[in-house]
Write a protein that holds these residues in place. Structure first.
Motif, short mmCIF file in Angstrom:
data_model
loop_
_atom_site.label_atom_id
_atom_site.label_comp_id
_atom_site.label_asym_id
_atom_site.label_seq_id
_atom_site.Cartn_x
_atom_site.Cartn_y
_atom_site.Cartn_z
N TYR A 153 0.82 -1.21 0.00
CA TYR A 153 0.00 0.00 0.00
C TYR A 153 0.85 1.26 0.00
CZ TYR A 153 -4.52 -2.25 0.16
OH TYR A 153 -5.65 -2.96 -0.19
N GLN A 154 2.06 1.19 0.54
CA GLN A 154 2.99 2.31 0.40
C GLN A 154 3.31 2.54 -1.07
OE1 GLN A 154 6.41 1.40 2.84
NE2 GLN A 154 5.61 2.55 4.58
N GLU A 155 3.60 1.46 -1.77
CA GLU A 155 3.92 1.57 -3.20
C GLU A 155 2.73 2.11 -3.99
OE1 GLU A 155 6.80 1.02 -4.90
OE2 GLU A 155 7.74 0.86 -2.93
N LEU A 156 1.52 1.72 -3.61
CA LEU A 156 0.33 2.16 -4.33
C LEU A 156 0.05 3.65 -4.14
CD1 LEU A 156 -2.05 -0.88 -3.77
CD2 LEU A 156 -1.00 -0.15 -5.92
N GLN A 157 0.65 4.26 -3.13
CA GLN A 157 0.56 5.71 -2.98
C GLN A 157 1.44 6.44 -3.98
OE1 GLN A 157 -1.67 7.17 -0.74
NE2 GLN A 157 -2.32 5.04 -0.55
N GLN A 158 2.38 5.70 -4.58
CA GLN A 158 3.37 6.31 -5.48
C GLN A 158 3.10 6.01 -6.95
OE1 GLN A 158 5.55 8.29 -3.94
NE2 GLN A 158 4.68 7.62 -1.98
N GLN A 159 2.31 4.97 -7.25
CA GLN A 159 2.16 4.57 -8.64
C GLN A 159 0.80 3.95 -8.89
OE1 GLN A 159 4.50 1.00 -9.72
NE2 GLN A 159 5.22 1.01 -7.60
N GLU A 160 0.41 3.88 -10.16
CA GLU A 160 -0.87 3.33 -10.56
C GLU A 160 -0.81 1.83 -10.81
OE1 GLU A 160 -3.88 5.09 -11.04
OE2 GLU A 160 -2.77 6.63 -9.95
N ASN A 161 0.37 1.29 -11.04
CA ASN A 161 0.53 -0.09 -11.47
C ASN A 161 0.46 -1.05 -10.27
OD1 ASN A 161 1.56 -2.61 -12.38
ND2 ASN A 161 2.72 -1.60 -14.01
N ILE A 162 -0.67 -1.74 -10.12
CA ILE A 162 -0.87 -2.63 -8.97
C ILE A 162 0.06 -3.82 -9.04
CG2 ILE A 162 -2.52 -4.23 -7.91
CD1 ILE A 162 -4.68 -2.13 -8.59
N ALA A 163 0.23 -4.40 -10.22
CA ALA A 163 1.12 -5.55 -10.37
C ALA A 163 2.55 -5.18 -10.00
CB ALA A 163 1.06 -6.09 -11.80
N LEU A 164 3.01 -4.04 -10.49
CA LEU A 164 4.37 -3.60 -10.18
C LEU A 164 4.51 -3.28 -8.69
CD1 LEU A 164 7.21 -2.90 -11.01
CD2 LEU A 164 6.40 -0.63 -11.72
N ALA A 165 3.49 -2.67 -8.09
CA ALA A 165 3.55 -2.37 -6.66
C ALA A 165 3.71 -3.64 -5.84
CB ALA A 165 2.28 -1.63 -6.24
#
Length: 359
Positions: free
Chosen positions: A280-292
């Motif tokens: 969820y930290q990564e999802l605050q930075q980017q749109e790509n769920i798979a990459l997050a």
């Protein structure tokens, strides 16, 4: 190869025979603890499966000729969509050293038809969270504060939580409007797959099990971009009786979510909690769920105890859990050194898959 034409890699009958043997051994070892007669035997068989997983996955990569297949894929291809067949849905193909080759992420889909349908659905918002937090008493401390940390990443008026004994099936099913408004739905609970009756597979809530049949019948997630199933065996599909893909993720996709994150085996609660915080930290930075998800998995796999201790003060965990986890990592550091990677085994990070549209 002409532009637009498919590149087909054909395996040999021997490869298929080897894969069937490998899969049978893998599944037999995974389910062996359930047939054990004593608790000691159960724990030993679980440990055997966990410790053998890295070797088994290396063998799988060789049987599938992953290196040869990658040689056929142009370097300009930066993301990978996997549509497995039958029992390949049970296997963590993303863990076969594929992350470096696909920097824009690896995700799964049940079929090309579903991919086409999901591409037509737009879910641009990611501000409203609905969370189910530790609905059974044995989990009250097991999330190490992860759900609370994740909720702090969303605007607080946009967060709804059903926690502990309030996280009941009856309450959840009566929350239709709140569910429909959610952009992300997070479950931190127990889950299981029922191979004898897949529609009875489900998520254990405070009063009852939320089954796949319930999800298909009652859920309408018209604004949901991501359902995160932080629980055991939530990504296992039924593959014995037909070619149909019957699973909890498929139920949530049918209900309207464009993405589901789910697991392929019984997971470690602590490692999963850390993985979810980082996701969820990564999802605050980017749109790509798979990459997050892939980024979070690499972080969990590669971080040393020193790295975790440096990360804790900057996490959204509350002070009590930061202290407890720092003490935990300090103990590992004292015993094994600062370079020890406590979650390096694929058992800790490889169970989770991103299924769906990807963004």
């Amino acid at each position: 190869m002409e532009r637009g034409s498919p590149s087909i890699y054909t395996s040999t009958p021997e490869d298929l025979a080897n894969l069937k043997t490998w899969a049978a051994d893998y599944l037999q070892a995974y389910y062996a603890p359930r047939r054990a007669e004593t608790d000691t035997e159960t724990e030993q068989l679980k440990q055997n499966w966990e410790t053998s997983l890295p070797t088994r996955l290396n063998q799988l990569a060789e049987i599938l000729h992953i290196k040869d297949i990658l040689a056929h894929i142009p370097e300009t291809c930066t993301q990978l969509i996997l549509i497995p067949h039958r029992y390949l849905h049970l296997l963590p193909l993303h863990a076969l050293n594929l992350f470096p080759r696909f920097p824009d992420g690896i995700r799964y889909l049940p079929s090309c038809q579903l991919l086409h349908q999901l591409q037509q659905q737009q879910r641009p918002d990611f501000q409203r969270l609905f969370a189910i937090q530790t609905p059974t008493s044995d989990l009250y401390e097991e999330d190490i504060g992860a759900v609370s940390a994740i909720t702090r990443q969303f605007p607080q008026p946009q967060v709804d939580i059903l926690k502990k004994d309030k996280a009941s099936k009856s309450t959840l099913l009566s929350s239709r409007e709140t569910l429909d408004a959610a952009n992300s739905l997070l479950f931190f609970c127990h889950g299981y797959f029922n191979p004898g009756s897949p529609l009875d597979s489900g998520l254990e809530l405070a009063d009852d099990t939320l089954t796949l049949e319930d999800i298909i019948a009652h859920f309408r997630l018209s604004n949901c971009r991501l359902v995160t199933l932080s629980a055991c065996e939530t990504g296992i599909p039924e593959i014995k009786r037909s070619d149909e893909y019957i699973s909890l993720p498929y139920g949530f996709l049918l209900a309207g979510s464009t993405n589901v994150v789910s697991s392929l085996w019984a997971v470690s609660a602590a490692a999963t909690a850390l993985l979810m915080i980082k996701l969820y930290q990564e999802l605050q930075q980017q749109e790509n769920i798979a990459l997050a998800l892939n980024t979070a998995q690499c972080w969990l796999r590669d971080s040393t105890v020193q790295d975790f201790r440096a990360w804790l003060p900057h996490s959204r965990l509350n002070r009590i859990w930061r202290i407890k986890l720092d003490q935990y990592f300090h103990a590992i550091e004292a015993e094994k050194g600062v370079t020890e990677k406590p979650f390096e085994s694929p058992y800790y990070w490889a169970a989770f898959c991103a299924i769906g549209k990807g963004v």
